[in-house]
Write a protein that holds these residues in place. Structure first.
Motif, mmCIF file in Angstrom:
data_model
loop_
_atom_site.group_PDB
_atom_site.id
_atom_site.type_symbol
_atom_site.label_atom_id
_atom_site.label_comp_id
_atom_site.label_asym_id
_atom_site.label_seq_id
_atom_site.Cartn_x
_atom_site.Cartn_y
_atom_site.Cartn_z
ATOM 1 N N VAL A 60 21.922 -11.255 55.720
ATOM 2 C CA VAL A 60 22.016 -9.857 55.315
ATOM 3 C C VAL A 60 23.468 -9.564 54.939
ATOM 4 O O VAL A 60 24.379 -9.811 55.740
ATOM 5 C CB VAL A 60 21.572 -8.916 56.453
ATOM 6 C CG1 VAL A 60 21.754 -7.454 56.046
ATOM 7 C CG2 VAL A 60 20.125 -9.197 56.848
ATOM 8 N N VAL A 61 23.679 -9.068 53.736
ATOM 9 C CA VAL A 61 25.021 -8.724 53.255
ATOM 10 C C VAL A 61 25.159 -7.207 53.218
ATOM 11 O O VAL A 61 24.312 -6.522 52.640
ATOM 12 C CB VAL A 61 25.269 -9.320 51.854
ATOM 13 C CG1 VAL A 61 26.592 -8.811 51.275
ATOM 14 C CG2 VAL A 61 25.249 -10.848 51.908
ATOM 15 N N LEU A 62 26.220 -6.698 53.831
ATOM 16 C CA LEU A 62 26.526 -5.264 53.803
ATOM 17 C C LEU A 62 27.844 -5.041 53.083
ATOM 18 O O LEU A 62 28.870 -5.631 53.446
ATOM 19 C CB LEU A 62 26.639 -4.706 55.224
ATOM 20 C CG LEU A 62 25.382 -4.704 56.096
ATOM 21 C CD1 LEU A 62 25.718 -4.172 57.483
ATOM 22 C CD2 LEU A 62 24.266 -3.884 55.471
ATOM 23 N N GLN A 63 27.811 -4.209 52.066
ATOM 24 C CA GLN A 63 29.023 -3.818 51.345
ATOM 25 C C GLN A 63 29.040 -2.300 51.214
ATOM 26 O O GLN A 63 27.986 -1.671 51.099
ATOM 27 C CB GLN A 63 29.062 -4.452 49.954
ATOM 28 C CG GLN A 63 29.262 -5.948 49.928
ATOM 29 C CD GLN A 63 30.690 -6.392 50.181
ATOM 30 O OE1 GLN A 63 30.920 -7.564 50.464
ATOM 31 N NE2 GLN A 63 31.655 -5.493 50.068
ATOM 32 N N ALA A 64 30.235 -1.740 51.225
ATOM 33 C CA ALA A 64 30.395 -0.293 51.070
ATOM 34 C C ALA A 64 31.865 0.015 50.881
ATOM 35 O O ALA A 64 32.731 -0.806 51.186
ATOM 36 C CB ALA A 64 29.850 0.449 52.289
ATOM 37 N N MET A 65 32.129 1.211 50.413
ATOM 38 C CA MET A 65 33.488 1.719 50.438
ATOM 39 C C MET A 65 33.882 2.014 51.885
ATOM 40 O O MET A 65 33.019 2.074 52.771
ATOM 41 C CB MET A 65 33.594 2.985 49.575
ATOM 42 C CG MET A 65 33.410 2.745 48.089
ATOM 43 S SD MET A 65 34.745 1.757 47.350
ATOM 44 C CE MET A 65 36.099 2.964 47.323
ATOM 45 N N HIS A 169 25.678 3.455 49.777
ATOM 46 C CA HIS A 169 26.196 4.321 48.719
ATOM 47 C C HIS A 169 26.570 5.699 49.273
ATOM 48 O O HIS A 169 25.718 6.421 49.804
ATOM 49 C CB HIS A 169 25.119 4.451 47.646
ATOM 50 C CG HIS A 169 25.551 5.138 46.393
ATOM 51 N ND1 HIS A 169 26.855 5.149 45.938
ATOM 52 C CD2 HIS A 169 24.832 5.846 45.462
ATOM 53 C CE1 HIS A 169 26.929 5.808 44.808
ATOM 54 N NE2 HIS A 169 25.721 6.248 44.500
ATOM 55 N N ILE A 170 27.847 6.042 49.166
ATOM 56 C CA ILE A 170 28.333 7.364 49.565
ATOM 57 C C ILE A 170 29.148 7.954 48.417
ATOM 58 O O ILE A 170 29.588 7.253 47.516
ATOM 59 C CB ILE A 170 29.201 7.313 50.844
ATOM 60 C CG1 ILE A 170 30.449 6.434 50.613
ATOM 61 C CG2 ILE A 170 28.385 6.809 52.038
ATOM 62 C CD1 ILE A 170 31.468 6.493 51.747
ATOM 63 N N SER A 171 29.351 9.265 48.487
ATOM 64 C CA SER A 171 30.170 9.945 47.482
ATOM 65 C C SER A 171 31.625 9.970 47.934
ATOM 66 O O SER A 171 31.940 9.765 49.116
ATOM 67 C CB SER A 171 29.673 11.373 47.277
ATOM 68 O OG SER A 171 29.872 12.135 48.470
ATOM 69 N N LYS A 172 32.507 10.264 47.003
ATOM 70 C CA LYS A 172 33.929 10.373 47.332
ATOM 71 C C LYS A 172 34.169 11.541 48.282
ATOM 72 O O LYS A 172 35.005 11.460 49.194
ATOM 73 C CB LYS A 172 34.748 10.532 46.049
ATOM 74 C CG LYS A 172 36.249 10.380 46.262
ATOM 75 C CD LYS A 172 37.016 10.435 44.942
ATOM 76 C CE LYS A 172 38.505 10.199 45.194
ATOM 77 N NZ LYS A 172 39.282 10.278 43.915
ATOM 78 N N ALA A 173 33.404 12.626 48.096
ATOM 79 C CA ALA A 173 33.550 13.793 48.978
ATOM 80 C C ALA A 173 33.112 13.457 50.405
ATOM 81 O O ALA A 173 33.738 13.896 51.383
ATOM 82 C CB ALA A 173 32.736 14.961 48.435
ATOM 83 N N TYR A 174 32.050 12.688 50.523
ATOM 84 C CA TYR A 174 31.575 12.295 51.857
ATOM 85 C C TYR A 174 32.598 11.390 52.528
ATOM 86 O O TYR A 174 32.868 11.520 53.734
ATOM 87 C CB TYR A 174 30.236 11.573 51.733
ATOM 88 C CG TYR A 174 29.631 11.148 53.053
ATOM 89 C CD1 TYR A 174 28.873 12.035 53.814
ATOM 90 C CD2 TYR A 174 29.799 9.850 53.525
ATOM 91 C CE1 TYR A 174 28.309 11.645 55.015
ATOM 92 C CE2 TYR A 174 29.238 9.452 54.727
ATOM 93 C CZ TYR A 174 28.492 10.348 55.466
ATOM 94 O OH TYR A 174 27.932 9.956 56.663
ATOM 95 N N GLN A 175 33.187 10.477 51.768
ATOM 96 C CA GLN A 175 34.211 9.620 52.347
ATOM 97 C C GLN A 175 35.380 10.451 52.869
ATOM 98 O O GLN A 175 35.932 10.173 53.943
ATOM 99 C CB GLN A 175 34.719 8.610 51.312
ATOM 100 C CG GLN A 175 35.685 7.594 51.921
ATOM 101 C CD GLN A 175 36.495 6.847 50.886
ATOM 102 O OE1 GLN A 175 37.174 7.453 50.053
ATOM 103 N NE2 GLN A 175 36.437 5.515 50.937
#
Length: 267
Positions: A60-65, A169-175
């Motif tokens: 299982v590969v997890l990638q995110a900002m 997947h997240i938004s810049k505002a959420y980050q």
């Protein structure tokens, strides 16, 4: 739950700005959590069968900002699994030894053996993401790596490793909200890294790099899923559903005993 809508088809152009970062799949939170509890129990059972059969493995590969929820996903989805058969690998900046080899050398060593689940918290995809965005290697080098990755994943798939990959997947505002939370709470200060702000300033470049990686490296043997990650209960549910579906498709069975249990007497 139908997960097909979140799966990237081979060579499908990906526009992350057009994909939701917040979703509920038509479920209430209570419904989602109840489904997740059932999936957790099923995942535990499937992992036990896989460990006993010792024929297949799962990567299982997890990638995110940054602040995308990789650690939380790991804790919630894979925390209940027997740790004897599950291993997490986190890939940070390569060491001097690792840099003296090809970029997949350190990755291959962490591919789960038969009977095990392996989770990559960040992965070989950093070599077409951060390496590209920060110009750590010329385009003539990192551009070839899409094919190298596809061939690598096909090879391990042919050897019995099921591969599933999730972009949270997240938004810049959420980050921004999540990073601010780390500053506001003393118990979260340890998670804040000022260097993350420099990466945040390159948001658009990272989105373009992710879009290329998702489009070029989602294959039938190693699909990418774009997971709306701002509702954490739905994020956990979607990841768990895909993992369980992947294991179910292997049609695994507990091995038959090599003896006749009816003849055994324990005094």
């Amino acid at each position: 739950m139908d997960t097909a809508a979140y799966r990237v088809r081979p060579d499908e152009p990906v526009d992350l700005s057009a994909r939701p970062t917040r979703d509920d799949g038509g479920l209430s939170r209570d419904q989602g959590r109840e489904q997740f509890r059932k999936l957790t129990r099923r995942l535990q059972a499937l992992q036990e069968v896989m460990y006993a059969q010792n024929r297949h493995s799962l990567l299982v590969v997890l990638q995110a900002m940054d602040a995308g929820g990789k650690d939380s996903t790991l804790r919630n989805v894979f925390g209940p699994v027997n740790p004897q058969g599950c291993h997490v690998s986190s890939f940070k900046a390569p060491s001097t030894l690792e840099r003296s080899h090809d970029f997949l050398w350190r990755i291959h060593q962490q591919v789960p053996p038969r009977g095990h689940i392996g989770v990559f918290n960040r992965s070989h995809y950093e070599d077409v993401l951060i390496v590209r965005v920060k110009d750590l290697a010329p385009k003539s080098v990192w551009q070839k790596r899409f094919d190298h990755i596809n061939h690598f994943e096909k090879m391990i798939a042919d050897e019995g490793v099921s591969v599933v990959k999730f972009y949270l997947h997240i938004s810049k505002a959420y980050q921004q909200k999540r990073l601010q939370r780390r500053l506001d709470r003393p118990d979260k200060h340890w998670k804040f890294n000022p260097d993350d702000l420099a990466e945040r300033a390159r948001w658009a470049e990272y989105m373009h790099a992710f879009e290329d990686a998702l489009s070029k490296c989602s294959q039938p043997h190693a699909p990418w899923y774009v997971v709306p990650a701002e509702r954490r209960w739905f994020r956990n549910l979607l990841v768990a559903q895909v993992v369980v579906d992947t294991l179910e498709a292997l049609n695994m069975k507990l091995p038959e005993p090599t003896f006749d249990p009816a003849t055994i007497r324990i005094e």
